[in-house]
Motif scaffolding. Structure first.
Motif, PDB file in Angstrom:
ATOM      1  N   GLU A   1      45.358  27.587  40.455  1.00  0.00           N
ATOM      2  CA  GLU A   1      44.422  28.086  41.464  1.00  0.00           C
ATOM      3  C   GLU A   1      44.725  27.626  42.885  1.00  0.00           C
ATOM      4  O   GLU A   1      44.345  28.310  43.848  1.00  0.00           O
ATOM      5  N   ASP A   2      45.411  26.513  43.047  1.00  0.00           N
ATOM      6  CA  ASP A   2      45.747  26.038  44.388  1.00  0.00           C
ATOM      7  C   ASP A   2      47.056  26.615  44.916  1.00  0.00           C
ATOM      8  O   ASP A   2      47.430  26.350  46.061  1.00  0.00           O
ATOM      9  N   ARG A   3      47.740  27.416  44.084  1.00  0.00           N
ATOM     10  CA  ARG A   3      49.073  27.894  44.456  1.00  0.00           C
ATOM     11  C   ARG A   3      49.150  29.393  44.706  1.00  0.00           C
ATOM     12  O   ARG A   3      50.111  29.870  45.320  1.00  0.00           O
ATOM     13  N   VAL A   4      48.156  30.154  44.227  1.00  0.00           N
ATOM     14  CA  VAL A   4      48.301  31.608  44.247  1.00  0.00           C
ATOM     15  C   VAL A   4      46.928  32.269  44.304  1.00  0.00           C
ATOM     16  O   VAL A   4      45.922  31.678  43.897  1.00  0.00           O
ATOM     17  N   ARG A   5      46.909  33.498  44.826  1.00  0.00           N
ATOM     18  CA  ARG A   5      45.701  34.325  44.779  1.00  0.00           C
ATOM     19  C   ARG A   5      45.754  35.178  43.524  1.00  0.00           C
ATOM     20  O   ARG A   5      46.785  35.779  43.212  1.00  0.00           O
ATOM     21  N   PHE A   6      44.649  35.237  42.784  1.00  0.00           N
ATOM     22  CA  PHE A   6      44.599  36.006  41.553  1.00  0.00           C
ATOM     23  C   PHE A   6      44.158  37.443  41.841  1.00  0.00           C
ATOM     24  O   PHE A   6      43.214  37.681  42.596  1.00  0.00           O
ATOM     25  N   ALA A   7      44.849  38.384  41.220  1.00  0.00           N
ATOM     26  CA  ALA A   7      44.577  39.804  41.431  1.00  0.00           C
ATOM     27  C   ALA A   7      43.443  40.295  40.548  1.00  0.00           C
ATOM     28  O   ALA A   7      43.207  39.757  39.459  1.00  0.00           O
ATOM     29  N   ASN A   8      42.745  41.331  41.010  1.00  0.00           N
ATOM     30  CA  ASN A   8      41.796  42.088  40.197  1.00  0.00           C
ATOM     31  C   ASN A   8      42.374  43.467  39.903  1.00  0.00           C
ATOM     32  O   ASN A   8      43.083  44.045  40.742  1.00  0.00           O
ATOM     33  N   ILE A   9      42.040  43.984  38.722  1.00  0.00           N
ATOM     34  CA  ILE A   9      42.493  45.313  38.322  1.00  0.00           C
ATOM     35  C   ILE A   9      41.286  46.098  37.807  1.00  0.00           C
ATOM     36  O   ILE A   9      40.598  45.645  36.891  1.00  0.00           O
ATOM     37  N   ILE A  10      41.019  47.261  38.404  1.00  0.00           N
ATOM     38  CA  ILE A  10      39.976  48.165  37.917  1.00  0.00           C
ATOM     39  C   ILE A  10      40.623  49.529  37.708  1.00  0.00           C
ATOM     40  O   ILE A  10      41.125  50.139  38.650  1.00  0.00           O
ATOM     41  N   HIS A  11      40.635  49.999  36.467  1.00  0.00           N
ATOM     42  CA  HIS A  11      41.246  51.289  36.175  1.00  0.00           C
ATOM     43  C   HIS A  11      40.473  52.415  36.843  1.00  0.00           C
ATOM     44  O   HIS A  11      39.247  52.338  37.017  1.00  0.00           O
ATOM     45  N   ASP A  12      41.187  53.479  37.219  1.00  0.00           N
ATOM     46  CA  ASP A  12      40.562  54.617  37.908  1.00  0.00           C
ATOM     47  C   ASP A  12      39.449  55.257  37.092  1.00  0.00           C
ATOM     48  O   ASP A  12      38.506  55.838  37.654  1.00  0.00           O
ATOM     49  N   SER A  13      39.540  55.190  35.770  1.00  0.00           N
ATOM     50  CA  SER A  13      38.529  55.838  34.931  1.00  0.00           C
ATOM     51  C   SER A  13      37.304  54.962  34.699  1.00  0.00           C
ATOM     52  O   SER A  13      36.309  55.421  34.126  1.00  0.00           O
ATOM     53  N   ALA A  14      37.364  53.699  35.111  1.00  0.00           N
ATOM     54  CA  ALA A  14      36.201  52.819  34.975  1.00  0.00           C
ATOM     55  C   ALA A  14      35.147  53.177  36.017  1.00  0.00           C
ATOM     56  O   ALA A  14      35.455  53.711  37.084  1.00  0.00           O
ATOM     57  N   ILE A  15      33.898  52.867  35.710  1.00  0.00           N
ATOM     58  CA  ILE A  15      32.795  53.044  36.649  1.00  0.00           C
ATOM     59  C   ILE A  15      32.290  51.657  37.018  1.00  0.00           C
ATOM     60  O   ILE A  15      31.738  50.945  36.166  1.00  0.00           O
ATOM     61  N   PHE A  16      32.507  51.267  38.273  1.00  0.00           N
ATOM     62  CA  PHE A  16      32.107  49.940  38.730  1.00  0.00           C
ATOM     63  C   PHE A  16      31.172  50.121  39.919  1.00  0.00           C
ATOM     64  O   PHE A  16      31.574  50.617  40.974  1.00  0.00           O
ATOM     65  N   SER A  17      29.915  49.751  39.746  1.00  0.00           N
ATOM     66  CA  SER A  17      28.917  49.985  40.780  1.00  0.00           C
ATOM     67  C   SER A  17      29.301  49.318  42.099  1.00  0.00           C
ATOM     68  O   SER A  17      29.803  48.189  42.109  1.00  0.00           O
ATOM     69  N   LYS A  18      29.029  50.005  43.189  1.00  0.00           N
ATOM     70  CA  LYS A  18      29.255  49.411  44.498  1.00  0.00           C
ATOM     71  C   LYS A  18      28.301  48.249  44.756  1.00  0.00           C
ATOM     72  O   LYS A  18      28.487  47.480  45.707  1.00  0.00           O
ATOM     73  N   ARG A  19      27.297  48.097  43.907  1.00  0.00           N
ATOM     74  CA  ARG A  19      26.337  46.997  44.027  1.00  0.00           C
ATOM     75  C   ARG A  19      26.516  45.974  42.898  1.00  0.00           C
ATOM     76  O   ARG A  19      25.603  45.218  42.594  1.00  0.00           O
ATOM     77  N   ALA A  20      27.688  45.971  42.297  1.00  0.00           N
ATOM     78  CA  ALA A  20      28.054  44.929  41.334  1.00  0.00           C
ATOM     79  C   ALA A  20      29.055  43.998  42.002  1.00  0.00           C
ATOM     80  O   ALA A  20      29.733  44.378  42.967  1.00  0.00           O
ATOM     81  N   TYR A  21      29.161  42.770  41.499  1.00  0.00           N
ATOM     82  CA  TYR A  21      30.040  41.762  42.098  1.00  0.00           C
ATOM     83  C   TYR A  21      31.151  41.408  41.128  1.00  0.00           C
ATOM     84  O   TYR A  21      30.921  41.241  39.926  1.00  0.00           O
ATOM     85  N   LEU A  22      32.353  41.259  41.682  1.00  0.00           N
ATOM     86  CA  LEU A  22      33.540  40.940  40.887  1.00  0.00           C
ATOM     87  C   LEU A  22      34.176  39.660  41.409  1.00  0.00           C
ATOM     88  O   LEU A  22      34.435  39.526  42.601  1.00  0.00           O
ATOM     89  N   GLY A  23      34.421  38.706  40.506  1.00  0.00           N
ATOM     90  CA  GLY A  23      35.125  37.488  40.883  1.00  0.00           C
ATOM     91  C   GLY A  23      36.608  37.744  41.065  1.00  0.00           C
ATOM     92  O   GLY A  23      37.027  38.834  41.446  1.00  0.00           O
ATOM     93  N   SER A  24      37.446  36.761  40.782  1.00  0.00           N
ATOM     94  CA  SER A  24      38.890  36.924  40.936  1.00  0.00           C
ATOM     95  C   SER A  24      39.580  36.868  39.577  1.00  0.00           C
ATOM     96  O   SER A  24      39.095  36.230  38.641  1.00  0.00           O
ATOM     97  N   GLY A  25      40.709  37.564  39.487  1.00  0.00           N
ATOM     98  CA  GLY A  25      41.502  37.547  38.264  1.00  0.00           C
ATOM     99  C   GLY A  25      40.939  38.380  37.134  1.00  0.00           C
ATOM    100  O   GLY A  25      41.282  38.156  35.972  1.00  0.00           O
ATOM    101  N   CYS A  26      40.096  39.374  37.452  1.00  0.00           N
ATOM    102  CA  CYS A  26      39.415  40.172  36.424  1.00  0.00           C
ATOM    103  C   CYS A  26      40.141  41.495  36.173  1.00  0.00           C
ATOM    104  O   CYS A  26      40.843  42.012  37.042  1.00  0.00           O
ATOM    105  N   VAL A  27      39.908  42.059  34.983  1.00  0.00           N
ATOM    106  CA  VAL A  27      40.359  43.414  34.692  1.00  0.00           C
ATOM    107  C   VAL A  27      39.207  44.184  34.082  1.00  0.00           C
ATOM    108  O   VAL A  27      38.479  43.679  33.228  1.00  0.00           O
ATOM    109  N   VAL A  28      39.013  45.425  34.577  1.00  0.00           N
ATOM    110  CA  VAL A  28      38.027  46.359  34.034  1.00  0.00           C
ATOM    111  C   VAL A  28      38.833  47.572  33.576  1.00  0.00           C
ATOM    112  O   VAL A  28      39.371  48.317  34.397  1.00  0.00           O
TER     113      VAL A  28
END
Length: 204
Positions: A73-100
């Motif tokens: 965690e002190d060496r790199v930024r973790f990426a997030n991945i959300i597939h185009d077919s997923a539905i992720f609310s604009k009023r939901a919160y996402l941390g780091s290093g996640c995949v949907v």
């Protein structure tokens, strides 16, 4: 993007991103892993390696993903991945290093912590709180107002009823229906909690 992990979950992530994201390198601690989906595996991450882009930890085991994330965690930024077919609310919160993943749904006012996996077709309804290092397996359904503690696994096709509180490092078996709270470190199979807790991850 760099990828850490050259097994099953690594293949899933490569297949998910390679059409739109350049893969700079794939790492794995297992020296027997030489290649994955046509990409060379570079081995373990050198101690003084300088990351030129973000990293995604493509490891399905929650405890292992946690250990690696804390180490790096002190060496790199973790990426997030959300597939185009997923539905992720604009009023939901996402941390780091996640995949949907494909077909997954995350509804309004829900929060995902760091290093969370929301697998294929899983559904997280409104006002849910998903802790760090959680894995929501394919087609699992979380109704509204649910809390899932750090490191827990919600099995495929499980259903969590509204307002249930699931503790840290719990396991919910595939196809289970959870209708009451689960204490930290316990396992739920079918429609009841098991009498003996499973070991919890402690410390770093």
């Amino acid at each position: 993007m760099y990828i850490y992990g050259a097994s099953g979950h690594g293949r899933v992530i490569i297949d998910l991103i390679e059409s739109f994201e350049k893969i700079h390198g794939i790492f794995d601690d297992n020296p027997e892993k030489q290649e994955i989906l046509g990409y060379p595996v570079l081995g373990a991450i050198p101690n003084h390696f300088i990351f030129k882009s973000s990293l995604f930890i493509a490891i399905g085991d929650n405890a292992t993903r946690r250990r690696i994330a804390l180490d790096l965690e002190d060496r790199v930024r973790f990426a997030n991945i959300i597939h185009d077919s997923a539905i992720f609310s604009k009023r939901a919160y996402l941390g780091s290093g996640c995949v949907v993943m494909e077909g997954a749904i995350v509804k309004v006012n829900s929060t995902l912590g760091d290093q969370v996996i929301v697998n294929t077709g899983a559904s997280i309804d409104h006002d849910c709180n998903i802790g760090d290092y959680v894995h929501i397996a394919p087609q699992a359904t979380l109704c509204g107002g649910i809390n899932v503690g750090e490191g827990s696994l919600i099995g495929a096709n499980a259903i969590i009823l509204p307002g249930v509180q699931i503790g840290k490092w719990c396991t919910v078996g595939a196809g289970s229906i959870v209708h009451q709270d689960i204490p930290d470190g316990h396992k739920w199979i079918g429609n009841k909690v098991m009498p003996q807790p499973v070991p919890m991850v402690v410390g770093k």
